[in-house]
Design an enzyme around this catalytic site. Sequence first.
Site, PDB file in Angstrom:
ATOM      1  N   TRP A  78       0.823  -1.219   0.000  1.00  0.00           N
ATOM      2  CA  TRP A  78       0.000   0.000   0.000  1.00  0.00           C
ATOM      3  C   TRP A  78       0.845   1.252   0.000  1.00  0.00           C
ATOM      4  O   TRP A  78       0.444   2.282  -0.560  1.00  0.00           O
ATOM      5  CB  TRP A  78      -1.005  -0.008   1.154  1.00  0.00           C
ATOM      6  CG  TRP A  78      -2.064  -1.047   0.957  1.00  0.00           C
ATOM      7  CD1 TRP A  78      -2.279  -2.157   1.716  1.00  0.00           C
ATOM      8  CD2 TRP A  78      -3.044  -1.090  -0.099  1.00  0.00           C
ATOM      9  NE1 TRP A  78      -3.324  -2.881   1.199  1.00  0.00           N
ATOM     10  CE2 TRP A  78      -3.814  -2.255   0.091  1.00  0.00           C
ATOM     11  CE3 TRP A  78      -3.332  -0.264  -1.187  1.00  0.00           C
ATOM     12  CZ2 TRP A  78      -4.866  -2.616  -0.766  1.00  0.00           C
ATOM     13  CZ3 TRP A  78      -4.370  -0.620  -2.043  1.00  0.00           C
ATOM     14  CH2 TRP A  78      -5.117  -1.780  -1.822  1.00  0.00           C
ATOM     15  N   ASP A  80      -1.418   6.706   6.535  1.00  0.00           N
ATOM     16  CA  ASP A  80      -2.471   5.828   6.001  1.00  0.00           C
ATOM     17  C   ASP A  80      -2.809   4.833   7.109  1.00  0.00           C
ATOM     18  O   ASP A  80      -2.062   3.897   7.368  1.00  0.00           O
ATOM     19  CB  ASP A  80      -1.955   5.116   4.749  1.00  0.00           C
ATOM     20  CG  ASP A  80      -2.954   4.100   4.198  1.00  0.00           C
ATOM     21  OD1 ASP A  80      -4.026   3.906   4.808  1.00  0.00           O
ATOM     22  OD2 ASP A  80      -2.651   3.489   3.150  1.00  0.00           O
ATOM     23  N   LYS A 113     -12.347  -1.699   7.170  1.00  0.00           N
ATOM     24  CA  LYS A 113     -11.590  -2.705   7.909  1.00  0.00           C
ATOM     25  C   LYS A 113     -11.994  -2.727   9.389  1.00  0.00           C
ATOM     26  O   LYS A 113     -12.381  -3.755   9.902  1.00  0.00           O
ATOM     27  CB  LYS A 113     -10.101  -2.482   7.703  1.00  0.00           C
ATOM     28  CG  LYS A 113      -9.689  -3.009   6.323  1.00  0.00           C
ATOM     29  CD  LYS A 113      -8.596  -2.276   5.618  1.00  0.00           C
ATOM     30  CE  LYS A 113      -8.507  -2.767   4.169  1.00  0.00           C
ATOM     31  NZ  LYS A 113      -7.681  -1.906   3.330  1.00  0.00           N
TER      32      LYS A 113
END
Length: 358
Positions: free
Chosen positions: A101, A172, A196
């Site tokens: 990511w 992030d 999530k």
Amino acid sequence: MTVYNFAAGPATLPDPVIKQIQAELPSINGSGMSIMEISHRSKMFDDIINAAEQDVRDLMDVPDNYHILFFQGGGTGQFAAVPMNLATKHKKIALLDSGHWATRAGDEAANLGYQVDVLASTKNQHYQALPQLNQRISANDYDYLHITTNNTIEGTAYHQLPEHGDVTLVGDLSSNFMAEQYNVNDFGLIFGGVQKNLGPAGVTLVIVRDDLVQPVDHIPSILNYNLFVKKNSMYNTPPVFNIYATGLVLKWLKDQGGIAGIEKVNRQKASLLYDFLDDSKLFANHIKASDRSLTNIPFTTGDADLDTQAITAATEAGLMNLKGHRSVGGLRASLYNAMPLAGVQALVDFLHNFEKQH
Ligand SMILES: *Cc1c(COP(=O)(O)O)cnc(C)c1O
């Protein structure tokens, strides 16, 4: 059979929240209308979005000089939005390459024409440890430093943030948002999709310090922080249902004792699985001990066929979605906020039995 869902995202939601959604779905607040049917300009939705914002502020202890914004477009949308809104002075971004990511974020910014300097990477260690900054960096050189606090695929997490001098830190937090405590003051900006730890896919939370929000020309309105601040995240139609559902998860989190309360449970859950893996003669997790994630735990037998057998047998036992990401292989258990301790105990019991039989 009790089913436990270990998916990496979208992921398991708290049972009471699913039940409340089910009960309220035909008629919200006695209105005779579904939450899916009401206007985002209604008083009812105004109350919902304002309560969600306040609950984020309470839960994360967000200081008054930070805005809380609701976007669409996921973490991926923010890979574009953050540089467009923040990298206005030098058009230069520093990045710690901790995995998939982080790489995606860097690639997106580079694609948009920003200079991205990868200051450290653990790629040659298969990302089984976190990159650390070994040099001094300065706000004279970079608009911000991008880090991925929790690496969903690789299974690492910064429990302590890297030293970043006077450079704005952008985090992030997609996969450990409100799963462990961070100090919002340490960041200029935090972002993450809620799918999530915090809700159903479709909402992206952004928390940004007000001095970083400025008018920027020639960027899409839908990614424009300044516009979203002015319009209270309702420049266009927001994902009404998803913000409502996220609001319910935030209330549930408060009932769990907030982030401190849930982090305690998350640590118990993670320890239960890591302790089993460290004692196991069949399964192992290869992440550097200090860098292990609380929310995403990859592990393997070292034999791809045996891993597949374990995943198949687990599925039959109601332990779902344990297949590791294709780039890592093996198994991965995602233990987000809504995964109960009993689910992790069931997984450990299953792995223990599997080990005895093999
Ligand atoms: C899932 C994830 C993303 C991507 O999020 P989308 O909402 O699918 O765009 C980004 N970063 C991290 C750390 C993630 O776990």
